[in-house]
Design a protein around this motif. Structure first.
Motif, PDB file in Angstrom:
ATOM      1  N   LYS A   1       0.913  -1.108  -0.054  1.00 13.44           N
ATOM      2  CA  LYS A   1      -0.147  -0.076  -0.081  1.00 13.44           C
ATOM      3  C   LYS A   1       1.041   1.063  -0.086  1.00 13.44           C
ATOM      4  CE  LYS A   1      -3.781  -2.282   0.774  1.00 13.44           C
ATOM      5  NZ  LYS A   1      -4.930  -2.406  -0.163  1.00 13.44           N
ATOM      6  N   ARG A   2       0.219   2.458   0.035  1.00 16.37           N
ATOM      7  CA  ARG A   2       1.038   3.495   0.314  1.00 16.37           C
ATOM      8  C   ARG A   2       1.786   3.780   1.437  1.00 16.37           C
ATOM      9  NH1 ARG A   2      -2.005   9.595   0.174  1.00 16.37           N
ATOM     10  NH2 ARG A   2       0.016  10.853   0.501  1.00 16.37           N
ATOM     11  N   VAL A   3       2.991   4.297   1.359  1.00 14.97           N
ATOM     12  CA  VAL A   3       3.625   4.293   2.557  1.00 14.97           C
ATOM     13  C   VAL A   3       4.424   5.597   2.737  1.00 14.97           C
ATOM     14  CG1 VAL A   3       5.821   3.134   3.637  1.00 14.97           C
ATOM     15  CG2 VAL A   3       4.395   1.834   2.193  1.00 14.97           C
ATOM     16  N   ILE A   4       3.942   6.207   3.662  1.00 14.67           N
ATOM     17  CA  ILE A   4       4.450   7.382   4.162  1.00 14.67           C
ATOM     18  C   ILE A   4       5.613   7.203   5.175  1.00 14.67           C
ATOM     19  CG2 ILE A   4       4.179  10.022   5.083  1.00 14.67           C
ATOM     20  CD1 ILE A   4       1.309   9.615   3.963  1.00 14.67           C
ATOM     21  N   ALA A   5       6.891   7.847   4.929  1.00 11.88           N
ATOM     22  CA  ALA A   5       8.118   7.596   5.727  1.00 11.88           C
ATOM     23  C   ALA A   5       8.220   8.943   6.549  1.00 11.88           C
ATOM     24  CB  ALA A   5       9.272   7.105   5.334  1.00 11.88           C
ATOM     25  N   ILE A   6       8.241   9.093   7.905  1.00  7.98           N
ATOM     26  CA  ILE A   6       8.815  10.230   8.468  1.00  7.98           C
ATOM     27  C   ILE A   6       9.894  10.121   9.111  1.00  7.98           C
ATOM     28  CG2 ILE A   6       8.066  12.151  10.247  1.00  7.98           C
ATOM     29  CD1 ILE A   6       5.406  11.400  10.060  1.00  7.98           C
ATOM     30  N   GLU A   7      11.005  11.253   9.010  1.00  6.54           N
ATOM     31  CA  GLU A   7      12.074  11.119   9.986  1.00  6.54           C
ATOM     32  C   GLU A   7      12.340  12.533  10.472  1.00  6.54           C
ATOM     33  OE1 GLU A   7      16.603   9.029   9.531  1.00  6.54           O
ATOM     34  OE2 GLU A   7      15.026   9.060   7.877  1.00  6.54           O
ATOM     35  N   LYS A   8      12.877  12.592  11.761  1.00  4.08           N
ATOM     36  CA  LYS A   8      12.968  14.040  12.315  1.00  4.08           C
ATOM     37  C   LYS A   8      11.937  14.856  12.159  1.00  4.08           C
ATOM     38  CE  LYS A   8      17.910  13.151  12.567  1.00  4.08           C
ATOM     39  NZ  LYS A   8      18.954  12.907  11.687  1.00  4.08           N
ATOM     40  N   GLY A   9      10.714  14.481  12.225  1.00  7.76           N
ATOM     41  CA  GLY A   9       9.614  15.480  12.057  1.00  7.76           C
ATOM     42  C   GLY A   9       9.276  15.834  10.312  1.00  7.76           C
ATOM     43  N   ARG A  10       9.892  15.230   9.487  1.00  9.99           N
ATOM     44  CA  ARG A  10       9.588  15.540   7.995  1.00  9.99           C
ATOM     45  C   ARG A  10       9.135  14.335   7.422  1.00  9.99           C
ATOM     46  NH1 ARG A  10      11.296  20.468   5.891  1.00  9.99           N
ATOM     47  NH2 ARG A  10      12.299  21.834   7.399  1.00  9.99           N
ATOM     48  N   ILE A  11       8.545  14.456   6.164  1.00 10.09           N
ATOM     49  CA  ILE A  11       8.273  13.155   5.351  1.00 10.09           C
ATOM     50  C   ILE A  11       9.325  13.117   4.498  1.00 10.09           C
ATOM     51  CG2 ILE A  11       6.701  12.274   3.477  1.00 10.09           C
ATOM     52  CD1 ILE A  11       4.393  13.782   4.965  1.00 10.09           C
ATOM     53  N   VAL A  12       9.793  12.081   4.479  1.00  8.79           N
ATOM     54  CA  VAL A  12      11.258  11.638   3.491  1.00  8.79           C
ATOM     55  C   VAL A  12      10.997  10.944   2.420  1.00  8.79           C
ATOM     56  CG1 VAL A  12      12.721  12.249   5.636  1.00  8.79           C
ATOM     57  CG2 VAL A  12      11.943   9.801   5.287  1.00  8.79           C
ATOM     58  N   ARG A  13       9.732  10.235   2.480  1.00  9.02           N
ATOM     59  CA  ARG A  13       9.198   9.455   1.258  1.00  9.02           C
ATOM     60  C   ARG A  13       8.005   9.095   1.212  1.00  9.02           C
ATOM     61  NH1 ARG A  13       9.330   4.135   0.168  1.00  9.02           N
ATOM     62  NH2 ARG A  13       9.846   3.579   2.411  1.00  9.02           N
ATOM     63  N   ASP A  14       7.109   9.153   0.035  1.00  7.67           N
ATOM     64  CA  ASP A  14       5.824   9.018   0.093  1.00  7.67           C
ATOM     65  C   ASP A  14       5.439   8.240  -1.105  1.00  7.67           C
ATOM     66  OD1 ASP A  14       2.973   8.857   0.152  1.00  7.67           O
ATOM     67  OD2 ASP A  14       2.865  10.902   0.497  1.00  7.67           O
ATOM     68  N   GLU A  15       5.521   6.941  -1.053  1.00  3.89           N
ATOM     69  CA  GLU A  15       5.137   6.148  -2.375  1.00  3.89           C
ATOM     70  C   GLU A  15       4.661   4.641  -2.095  1.00  3.89           C
ATOM     71  OE1 GLU A  15       9.136   6.020  -3.382  1.00  3.89           O
ATOM     72  OE2 GLU A  15       9.637   4.081  -2.424  1.00  3.89           O
ATOM     73  N   TYR A  16       3.910   4.212  -3.209  1.00  5.18           N
ATOM     74  CA  TYR A  16       3.231   2.960  -3.031  1.00  5.18           C
ATOM     75  C   TYR A  16       4.402   2.032  -3.017  1.00  5.18           C
ATOM     76  CZ  TYR A  16      -1.332   4.795  -3.534  1.00  5.18           C
ATOM     77  OH  TYR A  16      -2.431   5.728  -3.271  1.00  5.18           O
ATOM     78  N   GLY A  17       4.280   0.818  -2.072  1.00  2.00           N
ATOM     79  CA  GLY A  17       5.100  -0.229  -2.177  1.00  2.00           C
ATOM     80  C   GLY A  17       5.650  -0.845  -0.797  1.00  2.00           C
ATOM     81  N   ALA A  18       6.843  -0.839  -0.805  1.00  2.00           N
ATOM     82  CA  ALA A  18       7.447  -1.720   0.466  1.00  2.00           C
ATOM     83  C   ALA A  18       7.856  -0.536   1.334  1.00  2.00           C
ATOM     84  CB  ALA A  18       8.573  -2.337  -0.124  1.00  2.00           C
ATOM     85  N   TYR A  19       8.200  -0.898   2.885  1.00  2.00           N
ATOM     86  CA  TYR A  19       8.901  -0.425   3.700  1.00  2.00           C
ATOM     87  C   TYR A  19       9.973   0.368   3.335  1.00  2.00           C
ATOM     88  CZ  TYR A  19       9.480   0.053   8.965  1.00  2.00           C
ATOM     89  OH  TYR A  19       9.847   0.640  10.084  1.00  2.00           O
ATOM     90  N   GLY A  20      10.942  -0.630   2.583  1.00  2.00           N
ATOM     91  CA  GLY A  20      12.238  -0.147   2.222  1.00  2.00           C
ATOM     92  C   GLY A  20      12.954   0.942   2.578  1.00  2.00           C
ATOM     93  N   TYR A  21      13.363   0.670   3.675  1.00  2.87           N
ATOM     94  CA  TYR A  21      13.694   1.637   4.541  1.00  2.87           C
ATOM     95  C   TYR A  21      14.537   0.948   5.694  1.00  2.87           C
ATOM     96  CZ  TYR A  21      12.667   6.146   7.218  1.00  2.87           C
ATOM     97  OH  TYR A  21      12.647   7.335   7.756  1.00  2.87           O
ATOM     98  N   GLN A  22      15.895   0.801   5.333  1.00  4.78           N
ATOM     99  CA  GLN A  22      16.703  -0.172   6.093  1.00  4.78           C
ATOM    100  C   GLN A  22      17.148   0.525   7.625  1.00  4.78           C
ATOM    101  OE1 GLN A  22      16.583  -3.127   5.220  1.00  4.78           O
ATOM    102  NE2 GLN A  22      17.387  -3.644   7.281  1.00  4.78           N
ATOM    103  N   GLU A  23      17.513   1.636   7.254  1.00  2.00           N
ATOM    104  CA  GLU A  23      18.190   2.333   8.371  1.00  2.00           C
ATOM    105  C   GLU A  23      17.224   2.695   9.487  1.00  2.00           C
ATOM    106  OE1 GLU A  23      20.272   6.679   9.480  1.00  2.00           O
ATOM    107  OE2 GLU A  23      19.315   6.322   7.595  1.00  2.00           O
ATOM    108  N   ALA A  24      16.177   3.229   8.811  1.00  2.00           N
ATOM    109  CA  ALA A  24      14.977   3.312  10.140  1.00  2.00           C
ATOM    110  C   ALA A  24      14.362   2.097  10.493  1.00  2.00           C
ATOM    111  CB  ALA A  24      13.596   3.686   9.398  1.00  2.00           C
ATOM    112  N   LEU A  25      14.343   1.003   9.993  1.00  4.19           N
ATOM    113  CA  LEU A  25      13.877  -0.441  10.378  1.00  4.19           C
ATOM    114  C   LEU A  25      14.902  -0.893  11.639  1.00  4.19           C
ATOM    115  CD1 LEU A  25      12.437  -2.810  10.233  1.00  4.19           C
ATOM    116  CD2 LEU A  25      13.982  -3.888   8.762  1.00  4.19           C
ATOM    117  N   GLU A  26      16.287  -0.561  11.376  1.00  2.00           N
ATOM    118  CA  GLU A  26      17.353  -0.971  12.286  1.00  2.00           C
ATOM    119  C   GLU A  26      17.064  -0.241  13.590  1.00  2.00           C
ATOM    120  OE1 GLU A  26      20.903  -0.631  10.447  1.00  2.00           O
ATOM    121  OE2 GLU A  26      20.451  -2.335   9.291  1.00  2.00           O
ATOM    122  N   LYS A  27      16.937   0.927  13.465  1.00  2.00           N
ATOM    123  CA  LYS A  27      16.729   1.909  14.636  1.00  2.00           C
ATOM    124  C   LYS A  27      15.272   1.421  15.290  1.00  2.00           C
ATOM    125  CE  LYS A  27      18.569   6.357  12.893  1.00  2.00           C
ATOM    126  NZ  LYS A  27      18.283   7.535  12.451  1.00  2.00           N
TER     127      LYS A  27
END
Lengths: 296, 259
Positions: free
Chosen positions: B206-232
């Protein structure tokens, strides 16, 4: 109306599920109300006494020697009526004095039957309109011929009235403190129950319940606690006061020639006072204790 | 129609940033994942929608109604139109399953008849009709989450917010819950779901909105695809999830073998 019944039902459920807390709150309020009732009883009886005394003694009585004729007495009456500060003045023959005396003694009046002569003197009564003038009037009365004694109770009355006022003020101050204390106690008790339910309240807020929807059952719970406490304290007060009147009512009447406030009158009035106090203590307690949780 | 619109929204806390100049639009019927490391601003995002906190600046519109600066009196009305599901379920412990779901209808003064009829329907839909008379502590975590979802949707909100709804669940149960959410979404409810569960996001597509440090860093359909964030994010997982991760991997391996 539906909301009202919903709230009522929820309150009873809550009351039941928090029975321990409810009982503690009821105990606290009942104790407060009982102490309050003690002061009420005191104040009401002191007030009645004060009224009786005031009615008896806002007058100067000139006791006449037996040689003084009614005509001379009438002159005194006429003279007194011309004085400033006198609202009325009349001659009271000894027979009338005896009749009043007998009446005041009530059922013990038969004791007076054994008297062969009426020992009471004829008198002239001066009803004082302006208490400020009482001193001057008493002095003036003392200048008449043919009198035995001028009975004048102003200082006694003043002292009594001062004392009454003091008792009243003291009682009111103590009552205010007691009411505050009971609100604090009750709100703390309810706060404990609310604290247990803080999580629940936050969930209710998340689901979109308004503050009044959440508060309703707690408020009614407080009121139920107040009403129950009022009922218990009223019952106890009624029993205790009936007993007191039974035991010392007659003695009080004989000593102070004043009846105690009747039990029925007291109970009916206390019912309203207790109900009002119980409900306000209970509801204030619950509103105060919930405020913190609802603000968030 | 736009269901949730953030227009240049900023919310700063005393010592750190909540979200910073965020603009995003979520359309009606969307299923959106909100991902990002802990402290990135996901919770702030949700709290702003529910008006648990108020934004410093910008505008947030929920189905056309401005939420920023909303009067306290209107907040309950807002929340009734936005269903919410939490990681820790937040069921009323002294009410039965039925009463928990009914409560959401009682607060909007629905007639008793309607409650008696509608609550069992929703419980059936969630597959927990037989648990109606149980108390929450008698249920498994998955069942409790179903009750929570039932409560969230019983008034047919247009928007459902799910704050890590699978966070306390084992992978199988988590997947079941996702199926339920998917069904709800297919009936037209917009869903915004905060999550750390990479596998779920990847699988749903589905659509994935990724937030980091209070800002939207990515907004697209598909996967989590966010390795650094996942590790944290994984570092902040609680022990339950750490324990679950092994079963999770095992299950995937098994699944892979079967295919």
């Amino acid at each position: 109306m539906k909301t009202f019944f919903y709230t009522l039902k929820q309150s009873f459920i809550q009351f039941g599920r928090n029975l321990n807390m409810s009982i503690i709150s009821i105990f606290a309020i009942t104790c407060m109300l009982l102490i309050l009732s003690l002061f009420f009883i005191l104040v009401i009886n002191v007030n009645t006494a004060a009224e009786t005394i005031k009615g008896d003694y806002d007058s100067i009585e000139i006791f006449l020697s037996d040689k003084t004729t009614p005509e001379q007495a009438q002159e005194m009456v006429d003279d007194m009526k011309t004085q400033e500060g006198v609202s009325d003045s009349f001659y009271k023959p000894k027979e009338q004095a005896m009749a009043e005396f007998r009446e005041r003694w009530g059922k013990n009046g038969y004791l007076l039957d054994s008297l062969e002569d009426n020992p009471l003197p004829n008198s002239v009564v001066i009803v004082i309109g302006d208490l400020e003038k009482a001193d001057a009037l008493a002095e003036h009365a003392a200048t008449y011929d043919g009198i035995e004694e001028v009975k004048y109770y102003k200082s006694t009355v003043d002292k009594l009235l001062d004392a009454t006022k003091f008792v009243q003020i003291a009682a009111i101050v103590i009552m205010i403190f007691l009411i505050i204390v009971s609100i604090v106690v009750v709100s703390n008790t309810i706060k404990l129950t609310v604290f247990n339910r803080a999580e629940e309240i936050s969930i209710m807020k998340y689901v979109g319940a308004t503050n009044w929807f959440i508060r309703g059952p707690f408020l009614v719970e407080g009121i139920i606690i107040g009403v129950v406490s009022a009922g218990i304290s009223l019952g106890i007060t009624h029993l205790v006061y009936s007993k007191i009147v039974d035991v010392i009512g007659d003695q009080v009447y004989q000593m102070l020639s004043m009846p105690m406030v009747p039990v029925g009158f007291l109970t009916v009035n206390f019912a309203w006072i207790f109900l009002a106090l119980g409900i306000s203590i209970g509801s204030c307690g619950s509103i105060i204790s919930m405020r913190r949780f609802l603000d968030a | 129609m736009d269901t949730i619109v953030f227009d240049n929204v900023t919310k700063h806390y005393k010592s750190n940033i909540g979200i910073d100049h965020v603009s995003v639009t979520i359309n009606e019927g969307d299923f959106v994942f909100l991902v990002g490391p802990s402290g990135a601003g996901k919770s702030t995002f949700i709290k702003l929608i529910l008006n648990e906190i108020d934004a410093d600046s910008g505008s947030i519109k929920i189905r056309g109604h401005e939420v920023v600066g909303m009067s306290a009196r209107k907040v309950p009305v807002l929340r009734r139109n936005v269903g919410i599901v939490f990681q820790d379920f937040r069921l009323l412990p002294k009410k039965t399953v039925f009463e928990n779901v009914a409560f959401a209808m009682e607060i909007i003064h629905k007639p008793k008849k309607q409650i008696q009829k509608h609550v069992p329907q929703v419980l059936t839909m969630m597959g927990i009709a037989d648990k109606a008379d149980k108390y929450p502590d008698e249920l498994s975590a998955g069942e409790q989450q179903r009750v929570a979802i039932a409560r969230a949707i019983v008034n047919k909100p247009k928007v459902l917010i799910a704050d890590e709804p699978t966070g306390n669940l084992d992978p199988d149960t988590a997947w079941e819950i996702m199926q339920l959410l998917n069904q709800i979404n297919q009936r037209g409810t917009t869903i915004l779901m905060v999550t750390h569960a990479k596998d779920i996001v990847d699988k749903m597509g589905k659509r994935v909105i990724a937030i980091e440090k209070g800002r939207i860093v990515r907004d697209e359909y598909g996967a989590y695809g966010y390795q650094e964030a996942l590790e944290k994010a994984e570092m902040t997982f609680d022990t339950v999830q750490l324990r679950n991760r092994d079963t999770f991997k095992a299950r995937f391996r098994r699944g892979g073998d079967e295919e």
